[in-house]
Design a protein around this motif. Sequence first.
Motif, PDB file in Angstrom:
ATOM      1  N   CYS A  55      46.059   6.257 -17.902  1.00 18.85           N
ATOM      2  CA  CYS A  55      45.095   6.943 -17.037  1.00 18.85           C
ATOM      3  C   CYS A  55      45.520   6.803 -15.574  1.00 18.85           C
ATOM      4  O   CYS A  55      45.762   5.688 -15.084  1.00 18.85           O
ATOM      5  N   VAL A  56      45.606   7.929 -14.883  1.00 21.18           N
ATOM      6  CA  VAL A  56      46.098   7.924 -13.505  1.00 21.18           C
ATOM      7  C   VAL A  56      45.054   7.311 -12.559  1.00 21.18           C
ATOM      8  O   VAL A  56      45.381   6.883 -11.455  1.00 21.18           O
ATOM      9  N   ALA A  57      43.793   7.203 -13.031  1.00 21.07           N
ATOM     10  CA  ALA A  57      42.749   6.642 -12.165  1.00 21.07           C
ATOM     11  C   ALA A  57      42.609   5.134 -12.313  1.00 21.07           C
ATOM     12  O   ALA A  57      42.312   4.437 -11.350  1.00 21.07           O
ATOM     13  N   CYS A  58      42.812   4.614 -13.560  1.00 20.72           N
ATOM     14  CA  CYS A  58      42.527   3.178 -13.761  1.00 20.72           C
ATOM     15  C   CYS A  58      43.649   2.444 -14.506  1.00 20.72           C
ATOM     16  O   CYS A  58      43.506   1.256 -14.805  1.00 20.72           O
ATOM     17  N   LEU A  59      44.742   3.154 -14.829  1.00 21.69           N
ATOM     18  CA  LEU A  59      45.906   2.562 -15.500  1.00 21.69           C
ATOM     19  C   LEU A  59      45.617   2.051 -16.912  1.00 21.69           C
ATOM     20  O   LEU A  59      46.377   1.262 -17.468  1.00 21.69           O
ATOM     21  N   ARG A  60      44.481   2.485 -17.484  1.00 21.33           N
ATOM     22  CA  ARG A  60      44.193   2.094 -18.868  1.00 21.33           C
ATOM     23  C   ARG A  60      45.151   2.823 -19.800  1.00 21.33           C
ATOM     24  O   ARG A  60      45.469   3.997 -19.576  1.00 21.33           O
ATOM     25  N   ALA A  61      45.602   2.137 -20.849  1.00 19.19           N
ATOM     26  CA  ALA A  61      46.446   2.791 -21.848  1.00 19.19           C
ATOM     27  C   ALA A  61      45.553   3.661 -22.730  1.00 19.19           C
ATOM     28  O   ALA A  61      44.514   3.189 -23.206  1.00 19.19           O
ATOM     29  N   VAL A  62      45.932   4.932 -22.928  1.00 17.52           N
ATOM     30  CA  VAL A  62      45.084   5.833 -23.730  1.00 17.52           C
ATOM     31  C   VAL A  62      45.866   6.399 -24.900  1.00 17.52           C
ATOM     32  O   VAL A  62      47.025   6.791 -24.769  1.00 17.52           O
ATOM     33  N   GLY A  63      45.175   6.471 -26.041  1.00 13.96           N
ATOM     34  CA  GLY A  63      45.777   7.052 -27.238  1.00 13.96           C
ATOM     35  C   GLY A  63      45.712   8.571 -27.178  1.00 13.96           C
ATOM     36  O   GLY A  63      44.943   9.131 -26.379  1.00 13.96           O
TER      37      GLY A  63
END
Length: 492
Positions: A55-63
Amino acid sequence: MDALTVSPGGVLEVRNHARKGRSLYTSRIVKGGEIIIDEAPLLLLVAPEMAQSTCVACLRAVGPKERIECPVCFQACFCSPSCQLVAQGTPWLHSVPLCSAYKQLAALGLSTDDQAQLRFLLHALALRHAGTPESKRRFAALCSLVGEPTEAEHSVAARLAPYLKATLAGLNAVESLPLNGEELAMLLRKEQLNSYGVLASQQQVATAAVLQIGGSGVCGNGGGTTCGGRVGAGCSSNSGGAEVPPGEREDGERRLRGSALYAQASLVNHECLPNVARFDFFDSGRPNSTHVTFRALHDLPPGTELAQSYVPLHWGLAERQAQCRDVYGFDCTCPRCQTESQWSDDEGEDDDESEWETDTSNEDLEADDAAVTAAGEAATGQSRDAGASGLCGGQEVEMQDAQPIVCAPPGEEGPLEPTYLRLFLLKYMCAAPGCFGTAAPVKPGSTLLECNVCGRTRSEREFLREIERSQQQQQQMQMQLKKRTTRPRSVR
Ligand SMILES: C[S@@+](CC[C@H](N)C(=O)[O-])C[C@H]1O[C@@H](n2cnc3c(N)ncnc32)[C@H](O)[C@@H]1O
């Protein structure tokens, strides 16, 4: 030494260190496990090769199922509609000008390394261009980070400047942006010295392996610390406890999903035996998941300089020194390096078999062994002479009943006691196979240590078992040495 600034909570002061520049010092007693830095980022950057899963906003890894691809540039994704709204509405995240610049950049067919550096420059310039009080504060904080450009950054800046100009058309502000080479080189150097690499999640690594995604988004064996986002710095992550540490590649390097820049955390200098560990929570789903936190490994008296390791603790002397010199521009002369450089000299002489055949070697080992035993007993309060002093870090320390071993480094001067070094590494280096993260107490007063890379916890009892195992290995070595020393010289 006068404090340059004092942190809001009054726990830390910034002072000048003669050799290292600015540094953070404790201004009161800090307990092991206490969080002493908890800070929001100045800038977050996604590695180009992880753009479809971070995620470009929070750097969370997304499936693949949950991600929302940017419908305009297709070069970024969001983990939720709310992150999409935030990113599109924030000039330095993924607002219209940056989105348009990403699209232009993708069409240039550059290497992922060049794209990563250009993306960083675009975000930094977007901060500067936005002109809001918040963006001005962030840009000023970025400029205050250490980093005088070297020849390398000057030549990269000169090479990338035309591409930057081309991609900046979307910002509609080419004239008002600082495109002179000196400023670009300075920004690149600051990123190199101060950004923290963020490890890819296990799922991202697995997907990258299937898709055979290459690129430069790695850091030397997960080392880093703080710094050198793309190559070196503080790659830690709490993305889960697994057999293979998150982000690990077959070649031992850890893949990065991105990097982050922080103002205060960038002031933590390097020592090969740290007294703090960095923890991040990008995948936790909790509020403030982009904050970086630093926890004390053990109690720190007032006036202690905070020190993190910019490289993984298991790296050897030569590797550590090369990384400090080549990436961060300084020669590490810390007590661990002093100690191990003496070992290296000795080891050089080990080629001469007679060195191994002296009684002194055995005596040294036995002394070490006794010290490990004393420390181990003290750790459980099993010492026959509770309250007696034991050897730790070359210093006599008061061992109290049922107290964990707390080996505070004996100060900057001089080499360390080998036993201290061995115990320190046993205690604070994650014991999970192949992980090599750093472990810190889960909270103040706790003897449960948590790894900042794989998230595993280890109790004091398990640590003592490690000591026992280490002792057994030493005893085996002694037996072998004894066998060799009793061999008649004539049969050599
Ligand atoms: C992330 S910054 C740390 C803060 C920096 N001292 C400052 O003044 O902003 C990294 C830089 O600090 C300096 N540094 C960090 N640890 C050091 C050490 N052990 N010895 C010498 N210099 C060090 C180096 O210049 C390095 O490139």
